[in-house]
Design a protein around this motif. Structure first.
Motif, mmCIF file in Angstrom:
data_model
loop_
_atom_site.group_PDB
_atom_site.id
_atom_site.type_symbol
_atom_site.label_atom_id
_atom_site.label_comp_id
_atom_site.label_asym_id
_atom_site.label_seq_id
_atom_site.Cartn_x
_atom_site.Cartn_y
_atom_site.Cartn_z
ATOM 1 N N ASN A 1 0.826 -1.252 0.096
ATOM 2 C CA ASN A 1 0.064 -0.305 -0.003
ATOM 3 C C ASN A 1 0.703 1.424 -0.039
ATOM 4 O OD1 ASN A 1 0.826 0.535 2.492
ATOM 5 N ND2 ASN A 1 -1.003 -0.399 3.693
ATOM 6 N N VAL A 2 2.182 1.242 -0.274
ATOM 7 C CA VAL A 2 2.909 2.371 0.002
ATOM 8 C C VAL A 2 2.716 3.163 -1.311
ATOM 9 C CG1 VAL A 2 4.978 1.252 -1.334
ATOM 10 C CG2 VAL A 2 5.346 3.413 0.267
ATOM 11 N N GLY A 3 2.844 4.577 -1.065
ATOM 12 C CA GLY A 3 2.252 5.289 -2.387
ATOM 13 C C GLY A 3 3.258 5.524 -3.427
ATOM 14 N N TYR A 4 4.479 5.206 -3.344
ATOM 15 C CA TYR A 4 5.744 5.314 -3.863
ATOM 16 C C TYR A 4 6.574 4.290 -4.042
ATOM 17 C CZ TYR A 4 9.217 6.868 -7.385
ATOM 18 O OH TYR A 4 10.212 7.091 -8.202
ATOM 19 N N LYS A 5 7.033 3.558 -4.872
ATOM 20 C CA LYS A 5 8.302 2.713 -4.850
ATOM 21 C C LYS A 5 8.917 2.437 -6.284
ATOM 22 C CE LYS A 5 5.608 -1.570 -4.981
ATOM 23 N NZ LYS A 5 5.437 -2.958 -4.052
ATOM 24 N N ASN A 6 10.158 2.357 -6.338
ATOM 25 C CA ASN A 6 10.750 1.989 -7.594
ATOM 26 C C ASN A 6 11.859 0.947 -7.553
ATOM 27 O OD1 ASN A 6 11.526 2.752 -10.475
ATOM 28 N ND2 ASN A 6 10.869 4.792 -9.996
ATOM 29 N N TYR A 7 12.778 0.908 -8.706
ATOM 30 C CA TYR A 7 13.543 -0.309 -8.668
ATOM 31 C C TYR A 7 15.313 0.472 -8.840
ATOM 32 C CZ TYR A 7 9.655 -2.205 -10.945
ATOM 33 O OH TYR A 7 8.316 -2.142 -11.028
ATOM 34 N N GLY A 8 15.814 0.149 -7.592
ATOM 35 C CA GLY A 8 17.277 0.703 -7.241
ATOM 36 C C GLY A 8 18.097 0.376 -8.508
ATOM 37 N N TRP A 9 17.767 -0.813 -8.892
ATOM 38 C CA TRP A 9 19.016 -1.385 -9.802
ATOM 39 C C TRP A 9 18.771 -0.948 -11.059
ATOM 40 C CZ3 TRP A 9 15.612 -3.843 -13.537
ATOM 41 C CH2 TRP A 9 14.449 -4.264 -12.824
ATOM 42 N N MET A 10 17.571 -0.188 -11.437
ATOM 43 C CA MET A 10 17.518 0.294 -12.824
ATOM 44 C C MET A 10 17.852 1.653 -13.038
ATOM 45 S SD MET A 10 13.669 0.451 -14.730
ATOM 46 C CE MET A 10 13.353 -1.357 -14.731
ATOM 47 N N HIS A 11 17.875 2.666 -12.150
ATOM 48 C CA HIS A 11 17.767 4.002 -12.350
ATOM 49 C C HIS A 11 18.993 4.631 -11.717
ATOM 50 C CE1 HIS A 11 13.549 3.775 -13.665
ATOM 51 N NE2 HIS A 11 13.380 3.490 -12.299
ATOM 52 N N GLY A 12 20.187 4.751 -12.607
ATOM 53 C CA GLY A 12 21.454 5.297 -12.114
ATOM 54 C C GLY A 12 22.292 4.557 -11.040
ATOM 55 N N ASN A 13 22.522 5.087 -9.939
ATOM 56 C CA ASN A 13 23.510 4.657 -8.746
ATOM 57 C C ASN A 13 22.872 4.049 -7.730
ATOM 58 O OD1 ASN A 13 25.676 4.066 -7.416
ATOM 59 N ND2 ASN A 13 26.640 6.031 -7.709
ATOM 60 N N GLN A 14 22.450 2.700 -7.705
ATOM 61 C CA GLN A 14 22.066 2.131 -6.451
ATOM 62 C C GLN A 14 22.753 2.293 -5.469
ATOM 63 O OE1 GLN A 14 21.565 -2.297 -6.991
ATOM 64 N NE2 GLN A 14 19.621 -2.267 -5.640
ATOM 65 N N PHE A 15 24.157 2.164 -5.543
ATOM 66 C CA PHE A 15 24.962 2.489 -4.189
ATOM 67 C C PHE A 15 24.753 3.808 -3.649
ATOM 68 C CE2 PHE A 15 28.550 -0.275 -6.653
ATOM 69 C CZ PHE A 15 27.540 -1.365 -6.730
ATOM 70 N N LEU A 16 23.929 4.899 -4.149
ATOM 71 C CA LEU A 16 23.743 5.969 -3.333
ATOM 72 C C LEU A 16 22.577 5.748 -2.469
ATOM 73 C CD1 LEU A 16 24.518 8.713 -6.137
ATOM 74 C CD2 LEU A 16 25.982 8.188 -4.037
ATOM 75 N N THR A 17 21.703 4.858 -2.864
ATOM 76 C CA THR A 17 20.457 4.744 -2.288
ATOM 77 C C THR A 17 20.540 3.950 -0.934
ATOM 78 O OG1 THR A 17 19.871 2.463 -3.218
ATOM 79 C CG2 THR A 17 19.205 4.662 -4.451
ATOM 80 N N TYR A 18 19.431 4.307 0.012
ATOM 81 C CA TYR A 18 19.371 3.736 1.550
ATOM 82 C C TYR A 18 19.286 2.186 1.450
ATOM 83 C CZ TYR A 18 18.524 8.414 2.757
ATOM 84 O OH TYR A 18 18.525 9.774 2.902
ATOM 85 N N VAL A 19 19.733 1.361 2.233
ATOM 86 C CA VAL A 19 19.491 0.314 2.345
ATOM 87 C C VAL A 19 18.120 -0.155 3.141
ATOM 88 C CG1 VAL A 19 20.399 -1.944 3.516
ATOM 89 C CG2 VAL A 19 22.057 -0.242 2.531
ATOM 90 N N PHE A 20 17.495 -1.243 2.629
ATOM 91 C CA PHE A 20 15.949 -1.561 3.302
ATOM 92 C C PHE A 20 16.356 -2.596 4.508
ATOM 93 C CE2 PHE A 20 11.715 -2.819 3.958
ATOM 94 C CZ PHE A 20 11.049 -1.587 3.597
ATOM 95 N N GLU A 21 15.405 -1.866 5.458
ATOM 96 C CA GLU A 21 15.829 -2.945 6.844
ATOM 97 C C GLU A 21 15.700 -4.623 6.301
ATOM 98 O OE1 GLU A 21 13.882 -2.554 11.205
ATOM 99 O OE2 GLU A 21 12.544 -2.627 9.526
ATOM 100 N N GLY A 22 16.598 -5.183 7.007
ATOM 101 C CA GLY A 22 16.587 -6.444 6.747
ATOM 102 C C GLY A 22 18.028 -6.856 5.778
ATOM 103 N N ASP A 23 18.458 -6.174 4.940
ATOM 104 C CA ASP A 23 19.590 -6.320 4.148
ATOM 105 C C ASP A 23 20.560 -5.686 4.901
ATOM 106 O OD1 ASP A 23 18.165 -7.103 1.877
ATOM 107 O OD2 ASP A 23 17.872 -5.136 0.965
ATOM 108 N N ASP A 24 21.760 -6.604 4.502
ATOM 109 C CA ASP A 24 22.985 -5.959 5.301
ATOM 110 C C ASP A 24 23.272 -4.445 5.003
ATOM 111 O OD1 ASP A 24 25.865 -5.714 5.718
ATOM 112 O OD2 ASP A 24 26.153 -7.887 5.717
#
Length: 508
Positions: A394-417
């Motif tokens: 039900n979140v109002g927005y989500k996208n794909y970190g692996w698709m757009h630009g530099n995923q290494f700049l993005t936040y890590v989601f809880e549960g991942d290392d």
């Protein structure tokens, strides 16, 4: 009369001078390039250039996409005098929609591509950004590194750049951890392809009704366990993932391929593999979560086990039997480019550069707005979770970190290392590289043969690589049809192009 004509001539000359100062090129862009401060040389303020960015999506259009877009535009307008319109298109319709927009002349500036980069180059969809990269997007080259940036070059020019994610792949088998623990399966003893049998035999003997390995819903059991560099289409490959030499061979006629087919056939007859592997439409995740299979062969990356644990809904573990390798296909299978229709490719490229270098924009693009679409995990400035009452459904927005630009700049989601992106960066840097990294095959000279051979692959490959067909009977028939369809001509053309590329780039 002569006096009047003199004044008119002076006025005309002034008009020509003013026009010349504008310096517009054939697309109406300033010859000096758009300035970051949004002003022309005369000091007048320009309206921001709107970049239309189309990309494939596997979900519905997010309800809050306009809110996120507005926040991105506040930053982009201030920094480079650009705004963006995000245009997510269903993946199944993406290629046709882009073709329609390009052919009709509809405004389109940037696209994300999944697995069809070389095709889009050949079709003329992409602008040669390599000619203007250093002036407008040096930051992309810096964060990618020259090896991975050069991997996108066609004819010495880049037409797009890969997203920064896992640019290499290692290969092995992923399976339910509870089964490993329950049956004391020693994964350290699984070091080669043949060793998978040690797992399958235990599952067969102790888990009635469960197969050892599932297939992919869109391919054979082997479709993501690579022993070769496909050089674009697997019709002429480099064996050992391109690590040995530049000799193009017929994969399907190789001893290595035949060995794998015979082993799969042996496992199929022993009941280790799914009986309907070539026809089942169910995904590996569903097959494993439903107890129909223990796991599947796969390409992998750092954090792969955590990712698949979420997808399956139970803890997964993995064993890797082939080292990490970077190939042109692993680099360009997710890429972003500027379209040849763009009215201002420099501005489009400047916005693309922000996706690779600006942490705030990268996170807006992937996660949305802090406090509304995500919150920081207490004590971790770079880890996020959904706000209370919000889920992935039900979140109002989500996208794909692996698709757009530099995923290494993005936040890590809880549960991942928390260090997953540092691990992935090291994975990319330390991976072995195919000798043909950066080579892109132009199939146009043999397009008829490629189409004919692909029809043969469609007829035989999935069933053969799932163990269903008798190898002694079917493999010779398969190879004969490939030869009749022209695979040797494709290999000859591919070798010719590869040799020319190697010579131009000093590769031996």
């Amino acid at each position: 009369m002569k006096k009047k004509w003199g004044w008119f001539s002076l006025l005309l000359a002034l008009m020509v001078m003013i026009s010349a100062c504008g310096g517009n090129d054939s697309k109406g862009n300033s010859a000096a390039g758009s300035k970051d401060d949004g002003e022309t040389s005369s000091g007048a303020s320009d309206a921001p250039y709107e970049v239309i960015y189309a990309y494939p999506t596997f979900d519905s259009v997010p309800a809050d996409i306009q809110l996120v877009q507005d926040e991105i535009n506040k930053i982009a307008k201030e920094k480079i005098n650009v705004t963006v319109k995000l245009l997510p298109i269903s993946n199944s319709a993406f290629a046709n929609q882009v073709n329609l927009m390009m052919s009709s002349g509809e405004k389109l500036d940037m696209i994300a591509m999944l697995g069809n980069y070389s095709t889009q180059v050949a079709k003329g969809v992409l602008y040669p950004i390599g000619n203007i990269m250093e002036k407008n997007a040096q930051g992309i080259i810096d964060v990618l590194g020259t090896d991975y940036y050069n991997a996108t070059k066609v004819g010495g020019v880049s037409y797009g750049v890969p997203s920064i994610r896992d640019l290499a792949q290692d290969y092995g088998f992923v399976m339910r951890k509870d089964l490993v623990d329950k049956h004391n399966i020693d994964l350290d003893q699984v070091q080669t392809f043949d060793d998978f049998e040690n797992i399958f035999k235990i599952i067969k003997e102790n888990e009635p009704g469960m197969a050892g390995a599932a297939n992919l819903s869109n391919g054979s059991i082997m479709s993501t366990y690579a022993i070769h560099d496909p050089l674009g289409n697997s019709l002429g490959v480099l064996l050992n993932n391109g690590l040995d030499d530049l000799k193009v061979v017929n994969l399907f006629a190789s001893e290595e391929y035949e060995h794998i087919l015979r082993k799969l056939r042996e496992w199929y007859l022993a009941g280790y593999l799914m009986k309907d592997a070539a026809t089942s439409p169910e995904s590996t995740n569903v097959l494993v979560s439903n107890g129909k299979a223990a796991g599947w062969m796969s390409a992998m990356k750092p954090g792969f086990e955590v990712q698949e644990s979420r997808n399956v809904g139970m803890e997964m573990t993995a064993v890797r039997t082939l080292q990490p390798v970077a190939k042109t296909d692993t680099v360009t299978n997710v890429a972003v480019g500027v379209t040849s229709n763009s009215e201002n490719p420099e501005k489009a490229l400047q916005f693309m550069n922000l996706l690779y270098t600006d942490k705030e924009i990268a996170n807006l693009m992937v996660w949305g707005i802090e406090g509304k679409h995500y919150v920081k995990v207490e004590g971790h400035d770079n880890m996020i979770r959904y706000p209370d009452g919000v889920t992935s459904d039900n979140v109002g927005y989500k996208n794909y970190g692996w698709m757009h630009g530099n995923q290494f700049l993005t936040y890590v989601f809880e549960g991942d290392d928390l260090g997953i992106y540092e691990q992935m960066d090291e994975f990319n840097k330390s991976a072995a590289k195919s000798k043909a990294l950066g080579f892109s095959f132009d199939s146009e000279p043999v397009k008829n043969e490629v189409a004919a051979c692909n029809s043969v692959l469609e007829q035989y490959r999935r069933a053969l690589e799932s163990g269903i067909l008798d190898v002694d009977k079917t493999l010779p028939e398969f190879l004969n049809k490939l030869e009749n369809a022209g695979i040797n001509k494709i290999i000859e053309e591919k070798q010719k192009q590869l040799d020319e590329w190697a010579s131009e780039n000093g590769v031996q």
